[in-house]
Scaffold this motif. Structure first.
Motif, PDB file in Angstrom:
ATOM      1  N   VAL A   1       0.748  -0.957   0.115  1.00 18.27           N
ATOM      2  CA  VAL A   1       0.217   0.146  -0.018  1.00 18.27           C
ATOM      3  C   VAL A   1       0.860   1.293  -0.124  1.00 18.27           C
ATOM      4  CG1 VAL A   1      -1.645   1.435   1.249  1.00 18.27           C
ATOM      5  CG2 VAL A   1      -2.183  -1.053   0.972  1.00 18.27           C
ATOM      6  N   ILE A   2       2.089   1.197   0.894  1.00 19.73           N
ATOM      7  CA  ILE A   2       2.767   2.425   0.865  1.00 19.73           C
ATOM      8  C   ILE A   2       3.602   2.705  -0.329  1.00 19.73           C
ATOM      9  CG2 ILE A   2       4.821   3.154   1.724  1.00 19.73           C
ATOM     10  CD1 ILE A   2       4.160   2.059   4.537  1.00 19.73           C
ATOM     11  N   MET A   3       4.237   1.320  -1.217  1.00 21.79           N
ATOM     12  CA  MET A   3       4.618   1.575  -2.268  1.00 21.79           C
ATOM     13  C   MET A   3       3.600   2.225  -3.373  1.00 21.79           C
ATOM     14  SD  MET A   3       5.783  -1.413  -5.006  1.00 21.79           S
ATOM     15  CE  MET A   3       4.255  -2.160  -5.331  1.00 21.79           C
ATOM     16  N   TYR A   4       2.305   1.919  -3.349  1.00 20.23           N
ATOM     17  CA  TYR A   4       1.454   2.153  -4.406  1.00 20.23           C
ATOM     18  C   TYR A   4       1.190   3.845  -4.217  1.00 20.23           C
ATOM     19  CZ  TYR A   4       0.173  -2.684  -5.045  1.00 20.23           C
ATOM     20  OH  TYR A   4       0.432  -4.060  -5.498  1.00 20.23           O
ATOM     21  N   LEU A   5       1.096   4.237  -3.078  1.00 19.75           N
ATOM     22  CA  LEU A   5       0.793   5.484  -2.775  1.00 19.75           C
ATOM     23  C   LEU A   5       1.979   6.484  -3.111  1.00 19.75           C
ATOM     24  CD1 LEU A   5      -0.419   5.302   1.127  1.00 19.75           C
ATOM     25  CD2 LEU A   5      -1.893   6.023  -0.938  1.00 19.75           C
ATOM     26  N   LYS A   6       2.951   5.601  -2.946  1.00 14.87           N
ATOM     27  CA  LYS A   6       4.088   6.559  -3.626  1.00 14.87           C
ATOM     28  C   LYS A   6       4.289   6.769  -5.034  1.00 14.87           C
ATOM     29  CE  LYS A   6       7.172   6.244   0.641  1.00 14.87           C
ATOM     30  NZ  LYS A   6       8.360   5.502   1.280  1.00 14.87           N
ATOM     31  N   LEU A   7       3.726   5.649  -5.714  1.00 12.99           N
ATOM     32  CA  LEU A   7       3.762   5.651  -6.919  1.00 12.99           C
ATOM     33  C   LEU A   7       2.504   6.388  -7.680  1.00 12.99           C
ATOM     34  CD1 LEU A   7       4.421   1.935  -7.912  1.00 12.99           C
ATOM     35  CD2 LEU A   7       5.845   3.975  -8.784  1.00 12.99           C
ATOM     36  N   GLY A   8       1.700   7.076  -6.778  1.00 11.05           N
ATOM     37  CA  GLY A   8       0.759   8.050  -7.128  1.00 11.05           C
ATOM     38  C   GLY A   8      -0.782   7.478  -7.283  1.00 11.05           C
ATOM     39  N   PHE A   9      -0.745   6.211  -7.014  1.00 13.66           N
ATOM     40  CA  PHE A   9      -2.063   5.594  -6.534  1.00 13.66           C
ATOM     41  C   PHE A   9      -2.706   6.395  -5.687  1.00 13.66           C
ATOM     42  CE2 PHE A   9      -0.186   2.029  -9.059  1.00 13.66           C
ATOM     43  CZ  PHE A   9      -1.231   1.381  -9.732  1.00 13.66           C
ATOM     44  N   ARG A  10      -4.184   6.615  -5.971  1.00 12.45           N
ATOM     45  CA  ARG A  10      -4.936   7.344  -4.884  1.00 12.45           C
ATOM     46  C   ARG A  10      -6.138   6.132  -4.431  1.00 12.45           C
ATOM     47  NH1 ARG A  10      -1.921  10.775  -3.685  1.00 12.45           N
ATOM     48  NH2 ARG A  10      -1.814  12.571  -5.098  1.00 12.45           N
ATOM     49  N   PRO A  11      -6.336   6.191  -3.117  1.00 11.50           N
ATOM     50  CA  PRO A  11      -7.427   5.389  -2.599  1.00 11.50           C
ATOM     51  C   PRO A  11      -8.594   5.863  -2.960  1.00 11.50           C
ATOM     52  CG  PRO A  11      -5.880   6.196  -0.735  1.00 11.50           C
ATOM     53  CD  PRO A  11      -5.566   6.950  -2.361  1.00 11.50           C
ATOM     54  N   CYS A  12      -9.620   4.702  -3.399  1.00 13.33           N
ATOM     55  CA  CYS A  12     -10.978   5.046  -3.846  1.00 13.33           C
ATOM     56  C   CYS A  12     -11.965   4.727  -2.824  1.00 13.33           C
ATOM     57  CB  CYS A  12     -11.106   4.075  -5.048  1.00 13.33           C
ATOM     58  SG  CYS A  12     -10.241   4.247  -6.533  1.00 13.33           S
ATOM     59  N   LEU A  13     -12.696   5.605  -2.192  1.00 11.50           N
ATOM     60  CA  LEU A  13     -13.909   5.552  -1.375  1.00 11.50           C
ATOM     61  C   LEU A  13     -14.972   4.869  -2.112  1.00 11.50           C
ATOM     62  CD1 LEU A  13     -13.379   8.753   0.755  1.00 11.50           C
ATOM     63  CD2 LEU A  13     -11.938   6.525   0.931  1.00 11.50           C
ATOM     64  N   TYR A  14     -15.100   3.679  -2.778  1.00  5.84           N
ATOM     65  CA  TYR A  14     -16.082   3.073  -3.512  1.00  5.84           C
ATOM     66  C   TYR A  14     -17.181   2.453  -2.669  1.00  5.84           C
ATOM     67  CZ  TYR A  14     -14.084  -1.500  -3.003  1.00  5.84           C
ATOM     68  OH  TYR A  14     -13.701  -2.778  -2.624  1.00  5.84           O
ATOM     69  N   THR A  15     -17.050   2.380  -1.580  1.00 12.13           N
ATOM     70  CA  THR A  15     -18.187   1.715  -0.763  1.00 12.13           C
ATOM     71  C   THR A  15     -18.124   2.161   0.915  1.00 12.13           C
ATOM     72  OG1 THR A  15     -19.190  -0.484  -0.447  1.00 12.13           O
ATOM     73  CG2 THR A  15     -16.793  -0.448  -0.219  1.00 12.13           C
ATOM     74  N   ALA A  16     -18.987   1.720   1.486  1.00  9.91           N
ATOM     75  CA  ALA A  16     -19.196   2.181   2.984  1.00  9.91           C
ATOM     76  C   ALA A  16     -17.958   1.808   3.876  1.00  9.91           C
ATOM     77  CB  ALA A  16     -20.507   2.007   3.553  1.00  9.91           C
TER      78      ALA A  16
END
Length: 193
Positions: free
Chosen positions: A148-163
Motif C-alpha cells: 500500500v505504501i509503495m502504491y501511494l508513492k507511485l501516485g495511486f489514490r485510494p478509492c472510497l467506493y463503498t461504505a
C-alpha cells in the motif's frame, strides 16, 4: 470485507533499476524462450505466491489463461537461476472498459526489500501508458502495508467506493504517518480526508 481499491491516473513514476543478480522478464503466453513448459512455470510461480495459504492448482490456469491479460502482459523478475521472484500482470477492461488493472503483484518473501515489486508494478504502468491507458486500478488488502505504501508513492489514490473505506484509509494513513490524504470519492473526485 471488501478489498481496498486504488487508482492511478498517469502520475509520473520512476522505474527502478533491477538489482545485480536479477533480471527483468516479460512472459509471453505461448512464446517464451525461458519458460517453454508453461505448466511447470505456473507451478513454480504458484510456489512463490503461496505463503502459508492454500491455493487451488486451478488458480494457475485462471491467472495464466485470463483473457483480460494480453499475451505479453506478465511481468517478472527472475533470479540468477531463472526462478520467478516477483510478478505482476495487467488486465484490460476489468474495472471500466477503458482502464487497466494491476493484477497479482507478489514478491518472494526471501527476496523482499529489493524493490522487485516496484519494478514489476512500474512495468505494468509503463505498459498501460504505451497502450494509451492512463487509468490503472488495483485491489489489495489492509494487511499488505508495504505494498500500500509503495502504491501511494507511485501516485495511486485510494478509492472510497463503498461504505467504511474512509475509516479504513484514515487508520492506514495514521499508522503510516502519511500526510498526503488525497483520495477519490465514490464519483472519483479528488477530496482530502
Amino acid at each position: 470485507m471488501p478489498s481496498l481499491r486504488m487508482k492511478w491516473s498517469g502520475t509520473p513514476f520512476e522505474i527502478p533499476e533491477v538489482p545485480e543478480g536479477y533480471k527483468f522478464h516479460v512472459h509471453v503466453r505461448g512464446n517464451d524462450p525461458i519458460f517453454t513448459d508453461e505448466e511447470a512455470m505456473g507451478k513454480e510461480w504458484l510456489k512463490m505466491i503461496v505463503t502459508g495459504i492454500e491455493v487451488e492448482e486451478s488458480f494457475i490456469d485462471e491467472y495464466f489463461n485470463d483473457p483480460m491479460i494480453p499475451d505479453d502482459g506478465f511481468f517478472m523478475v527472475l533470479d540468477k537461476d531463472n526462478k520467478i521472484v516477483a510478478n505482476a500482470g495487467i488486465q484490460f477492461g476489468k474495472t471500466t472498459p477503458d482502464s487497466a488493472t494491476l493484477h497479482m503483484v507478489v514478491a518472494d518473501p526471501e527476496h523482499r526489500g529489493k524493490k522487485l515489486g516496484k519494478i514489476v508494478t512500474a512495468a505494468v504502468l509503463d505498459y498501460a501508458q504505451k497502450h494509451n491507458m492512463f487509468e490503472v486500478y488495483l485491489s489489495t488488502g489492509d494487511e499488505r502495508k508495504a505494498a500500500v505504501i509503495m502504491y501511494l508513492k507511485l501516485g495511486f489514490r485510494p478509492c472510497l467506493y463503498t461504505a467504511g473505506m474512509e475509516e479504513r484509509w484514515c487508520a492506514l494513513f495514521d499508522e503510516f504517518n502519511y500526510q498526503d490524504r488525497r483520495v477519490l470519492d465514490a464519483n472519483e473526485n479528488e477530496i482530502v480526508i
